[in-house]
Design a protein around this motif. Structure first.
Motif, PDB file in Angstrom:
ATOM      1  N   LEU A  37       0.567  -1.172  -0.061  1.00 46.20           N
ATOM      2  CA  LEU A  37       0.036  -0.030   0.184  1.00 46.20           C
ATOM      3  C   LEU A  37       1.085   1.189  -0.040  1.00 46.20           C
ATOM      4  CD1 LEU A  37      -2.707   1.790   0.446  1.00 46.20           C
ATOM      5  CD2 LEU A  37      -2.118   1.504   2.832  1.00 46.20           C
ATOM      6  N   LEU A  38       0.350   2.163  -0.947  1.00 44.68           N
ATOM      7  CA  LEU A  38       1.079   3.503  -1.046  1.00 44.68           C
ATOM      8  C   LEU A  38       0.201   4.616  -0.429  1.00 44.68           C
ATOM      9  CD1 LEU A  38       3.558   5.545  -1.881  1.00 44.68           C
ATOM     10  CD2 LEU A  38       2.812   5.373  -3.978  1.00 44.68           C
ATOM     11  N   ASP A  39       0.338   5.068   0.622  1.00 40.43           N
ATOM     12  CA  ASP A  39      -0.759   6.232   1.287  1.00 40.43           C
ATOM     13  C   ASP A  39      -0.068   7.783   0.863  1.00 40.43           C
ATOM     14  OD1 ASP A  39      -2.780   7.331   2.406  1.00 40.43           O
ATOM     15  OD2 ASP A  39      -2.079   7.000   4.398  1.00 40.43           O
ATOM     16  N   VAL A  40      -0.593   8.375   0.138  1.00 40.68           N
ATOM     17  CA  VAL A  40      -0.029   9.543  -0.720  1.00 40.68           C
ATOM     18  C   VAL A  40      -0.640  10.748   0.271  1.00 40.68           C
ATOM     19  CG1 VAL A  40       0.688  10.784  -2.552  1.00 40.68           C
ATOM     20  CG2 VAL A  40       0.410   8.486  -2.777  1.00 40.68           C
ATOM     21  N   GLY A  41       0.105  11.418   0.767  1.00 39.22           N
ATOM     22  CA  GLY A  41      -0.348  12.530   1.853  1.00 39.22           C
ATOM     23  C   GLY A  41      -0.856  11.898   3.182  1.00 39.22           C
ATOM     24  N   CYS A  42       0.030  11.134   3.546  1.00 42.98           N
ATOM     25  CA  CYS A  42      -0.243  10.057   4.826  1.00 42.98           C
ATOM     26  C   CYS A  42      -0.782  10.898   6.003  1.00 42.98           C
ATOM     27  CB  CYS A  42       0.725   9.173   4.876  1.00 42.98           C
ATOM     28  SG  CYS A  42       2.213   9.675   5.714  1.00 42.98           S
ATOM     29  N   GLY A  43      -0.274  11.934   6.250  1.00 41.66           N
ATOM     30  CA  GLY A  43      -0.404  12.814   7.529  1.00 41.66           C
ATOM     31  C   GLY A  43       0.218  11.948   8.454  1.00 41.66           C
ATOM     32  N   PRO A  44      -0.455  11.750   9.753  1.00 41.24           N
ATOM     33  CA  PRO A  44       0.282  10.980  10.925  1.00 41.24           C
ATOM     34  C   PRO A  44       0.063   9.534  10.721  1.00 41.24           C
ATOM     35  CG  PRO A  44      -1.882  12.243  11.606  1.00 41.24           C
ATOM     36  CD  PRO A  44      -1.675  12.614  10.113  1.00 41.24           C
ATOM     37  N   GLY A  45      -0.367   9.143   9.651  1.00 42.40           N
ATOM     38  CA  GLY A  45      -0.661   7.729   9.542  1.00 42.40           C
ATOM     39  C   GLY A  45      -1.791   6.962   9.759  1.00 42.40           C
ATOM     40  N   ILE A  46      -3.008   7.972   9.954  1.00 41.88           N
ATOM     41  CA  ILE A  46      -4.229   7.349  10.239  1.00 41.88           C
ATOM     42  C   ILE A  46      -4.736   6.259   9.507  1.00 41.88           C
ATOM     43  CG2 ILE A  46      -6.625   8.018  10.722  1.00 41.88           C
ATOM     44  CD1 ILE A  46      -5.621  10.549  12.120  1.00 41.88           C
ATOM     45  N   LEU A  47      -4.741   6.768   8.170  1.00 40.40           N
ATOM     46  CA  LEU A  47      -5.393   5.671   7.047  1.00 40.40           C
ATOM     47  C   LEU A  47      -4.401   4.441   7.097  1.00 40.40           C
ATOM     48  CD1 LEU A  47      -7.486   5.182   5.247  1.00 40.40           C
ATOM     49  CD2 LEU A  47      -6.462   6.659   3.403  1.00 40.40           C
ATOM     50  N   ALA A  48      -3.382   4.907   6.850  1.00 39.39           N
ATOM     51  CA  ALA A  48      -2.114   3.576   6.519  1.00 39.39           C
ATOM     52  C   ALA A  48      -2.261   2.871   7.649  1.00 39.39           C
ATOM     53  CB  ALA A  48      -0.816   4.430   6.213  1.00 39.39           C
ATOM     54  N   LEU A  49      -2.214   3.053   8.675  1.00 36.43           N
ATOM     55  CA  LEU A  49      -2.147   2.232   9.793  1.00 36.43           C
ATOM     56  C   LEU A  49      -3.468   1.481  10.014  1.00 36.43           C
ATOM     57  CD1 LEU A  49      -0.001   4.202  12.415  1.00 36.43           C
ATOM     58  CD2 LEU A  49       0.739   2.228  11.127  1.00 36.43           C
ATOM     59  N   ALA A  50      -4.567   2.002   9.810  1.00 36.91           N
ATOM     60  CA  ALA A  50      -5.866   1.276   9.830  1.00 36.91           C
ATOM     61  C   ALA A  50      -5.959   0.376   8.770  1.00 36.91           C
ATOM     62  CB  ALA A  50      -6.982   2.605   9.633  1.00 36.91           C
ATOM     63  N   LEU A  51      -5.387   0.522   7.675  1.00 37.16           N
ATOM     64  CA  LEU A  51      -5.330  -0.627   6.482  1.00 37.16           C
ATOM     65  C   LEU A  51      -4.080  -1.442   6.766  1.00 37.16           C
ATOM     66  CD1 LEU A  51      -6.420   1.841   3.535  1.00 37.16           C
ATOM     67  CD2 LEU A  51      -8.018   0.693   5.363  1.00 37.16           C
ATOM     68  N   ALA A  52      -3.335  -1.236   7.580  1.00 37.60           N
ATOM     69  CA  ALA A  52      -1.951  -2.187   7.643  1.00 37.60           C
ATOM     70  C   ALA A  52      -2.239  -3.585   7.505  1.00 37.60           C
ATOM     71  CB  ALA A  52      -1.033  -1.591   8.670  1.00 37.60           C
ATOM     72  N   HIS A  53      -3.419  -4.066   8.390  1.00 31.11           N
ATOM     73  CA  HIS A  53      -3.433  -5.468   8.250  1.00 31.11           C
ATOM     74  C   HIS A  53      -3.889  -6.226   7.166  1.00 31.11           C
ATOM     75  CE1 HIS A  53      -7.477  -3.586   9.024  1.00 31.11           C
ATOM     76  NE2 HIS A  53      -8.036  -4.786   8.601  1.00 31.11           N
ATOM     77  N   LEU A  54      -4.335  -5.277   6.008  1.00 33.03           N
ATOM     78  CA  LEU A  54      -4.692  -5.811   4.821  1.00 33.03           C
ATOM     79  C   LEU A  54      -3.750  -5.848   3.675  1.00 33.03           C
ATOM     80  CD1 LEU A  54      -7.988  -3.478   4.270  1.00 33.03           C
ATOM     81  CD2 LEU A  54      -7.699  -5.792   5.138  1.00 33.03           C
ATOM     82  N   PHE A  55      -2.265  -5.477   4.311  1.00 31.85           N
ATOM     83  CA  PHE A  55      -1.158  -5.468   3.164  1.00 31.85           C
ATOM     84  C   PHE A  55      -0.047  -6.302   3.698  1.00 31.85           C
ATOM     85  CE2 PHE A  55      -4.005  -2.227   1.723  1.00 31.85           C
ATOM     86  CZ  PHE A  55      -4.160  -2.116   0.441  1.00 31.85           C
ATOM     87  N   GLY A  56       1.138  -6.687   3.008  1.00 33.25           N
ATOM     88  CA  GLY A  56       2.108  -6.957   3.567  1.00 33.25           C
ATOM     89  C   GLY A  56       3.118  -5.804   3.991  1.00 33.25           C
ATOM     90  N   GLU A  57       2.948  -4.772   3.486  1.00 33.35           N
ATOM     91  CA  GLU A  57       3.885  -3.682   3.683  1.00 33.35           C
ATOM     92  C   GLU A  57       3.079  -2.211   3.280  1.00 33.35           C
ATOM     93  OE1 GLU A  57       8.071  -1.538   2.532  1.00 33.35           O
ATOM     94  OE2 GLU A  57       7.187  -2.867   1.258  1.00 33.35           O
ATOM     95  N   VAL A  58       3.009  -1.408   4.278  1.00 36.21           N
ATOM     96  CA  VAL A  58       2.295   0.143   3.890  1.00 36.21           C
ATOM     97  C   VAL A  58       3.590   0.922   3.572  1.00 36.21           C
ATOM     98  CG1 VAL A  58       0.254  -0.660   4.825  1.00 36.21           C
ATOM     99  CG2 VAL A  58       1.953   0.463   6.120  1.00 36.21           C
ATOM    100  N   VAL A  59       3.461   2.031   2.821  1.00 40.32           N
ATOM    101  CA  VAL A  59       4.420   3.162   2.694  1.00 40.32           C
ATOM    102  C   VAL A  59       3.755   4.307   2.818  1.00 40.32           C
ATOM    103  CG1 VAL A  59       6.210   4.149   1.222  1.00 40.32           C
ATOM    104  CG2 VAL A  59       6.152   1.633   1.333  1.00 40.32           C
ATOM    105  N   GLY A  60       4.046   5.347   3.775  1.00 41.56           N
ATOM    106  CA  GLY A  60       3.401   6.517   3.930  1.00 41.56           C
ATOM    107  C   GLY A  60       4.397   7.604   3.256  1.00 41.56           C
TER     108      GLY A  60
END
Length: 282
Positions: free
Chosen positions: A46-69
């Motif tokens: 997952l690539l979260d563009v404009g991730c801010g403090p990671g709210i969305l990326a971390l909420a979705l992290a369990h759905l991916f092998g890796e998240v990049v904010g």
């Protein structure tokens, strides 16, 4: 980009510390809705563009092998790293300080790219085209925001409603009638028309999903103050030497609205547009 306005690094300066507490959360069920719509299975990137403090990326992290904010604000990136550590997700989350316009930044390719209420701050034509090239064939760009057409009623709330109109008037009293944005102003607000931009970039779709909100949330006066200071148009630095005076007036307004210092506010619904990156090159 908005005509007559240029991004600058002060856009969200000082807001990161207030963001997680102050911003209303996305509708419950967002992660489940995306998992079903995109058939996510805990793998992929997952690539979260404009991730801010990671709210969305971390909420979705369990759905991916890796998240990049990715975010240009150093305080936002620092907050994201701290929250990932608190959530025991540091091993699968990576945080990159960069503007979206600086992508691909050697980050590789991704299954999904998300834009959580961030796309309007970017050079959208450039970022859309670059993001498409960073997705694997069959990948998806997901545009996520509060449902703007929704009217949230205050009827039936268990506590006094947050006095939003009065807060907006107080902000205008201190900062003037034209919306502030970093060192500039946005007389007409931020741009819309994402569909045309993404279609020109070669995406197909979109598929629209609405995750229902409306649930009442309890908010303290501190939560409401944090919400004000989390916004670009009322970022702490914009008040300059008058910040303390503004906060004192804001807290006085809140005391008058609720003697207990507690409020109710309805969680907004979340609107999701899923855009496909097909298998053919542009």
């Amino acid at each position: 980009m908005v005509a007559g306005w240029e991004w600058d690094e002060t856009l969200f300066a000082g807001t990161a510390a207030h963001y997680r507490r102050g911003r209303l959360p996305y509708a419950p069920g967002l992660a489940d809705a995306l998992a079903e719509a995109l058939r996510l299975d805990g793998r992929g990137r997952l690539l979260d563009v404009g991730c801010g403090p990671g709210i969305l990326a971390l909420a979705l992290a369990h759905l991916f092998g890796e998240v990049v904010g990715v975010d240009p604000d150093p305080e936002m990136i620092a907050e994201a790293r701290r929250e990932a550590a608190r959530s025991a997700l540091s091993g699968k989350a990576r945080w990159v300080r960069a503007r979206a316009e600086e992508l691909p930044a050697g980050l590789g390719r991704f299954t999904v790219a998300t834009f959580g209420q961030s796309f309007h701050w970017m050079d959208r034509e450039l970022v859309a085209a670059t993001t498409r090239d960073m997705l694997w064939p069959g990948g998806a760009l997901v545009h996520i925001s509060d449902l703007k057409t929704e009217t949230l009623t205050v009827d039936g709330l268990p506590r006094p409603a947050v006095p939003g109109a009065a807060i907006e008037e107080l902000i205008r009293h201190y900062l003037g009638p034209v919306r502030r944005a970093g060192k500039g102003v946005l007389p007409q607000g931020t741009p819309g028309g994402e569909a045309a931009v993404l279609t020109r970039a070669g995406f197909s779709g979109p598929r629209r999903h609405v995750v229902p909100g409306g649930q009442p949330l309890e908010r303290t006066a501190d939560d409401v103050v944090a919400g004000v200071f989390s916004m670009s148009f009322s970022a702490p630095h914009l008040f300059g030497a008058r910040r303390d005076a503004f906060e004192a007036d804001l807290r006085r307004l809140l005391r008058e609205a609720s003697a207990s210092g507690r409020f109710s506010e309805r969680r907004p619904s979340t609107e999701v547009f899923v855009w496909g990156r097909d298998h053919s090159p542009r």
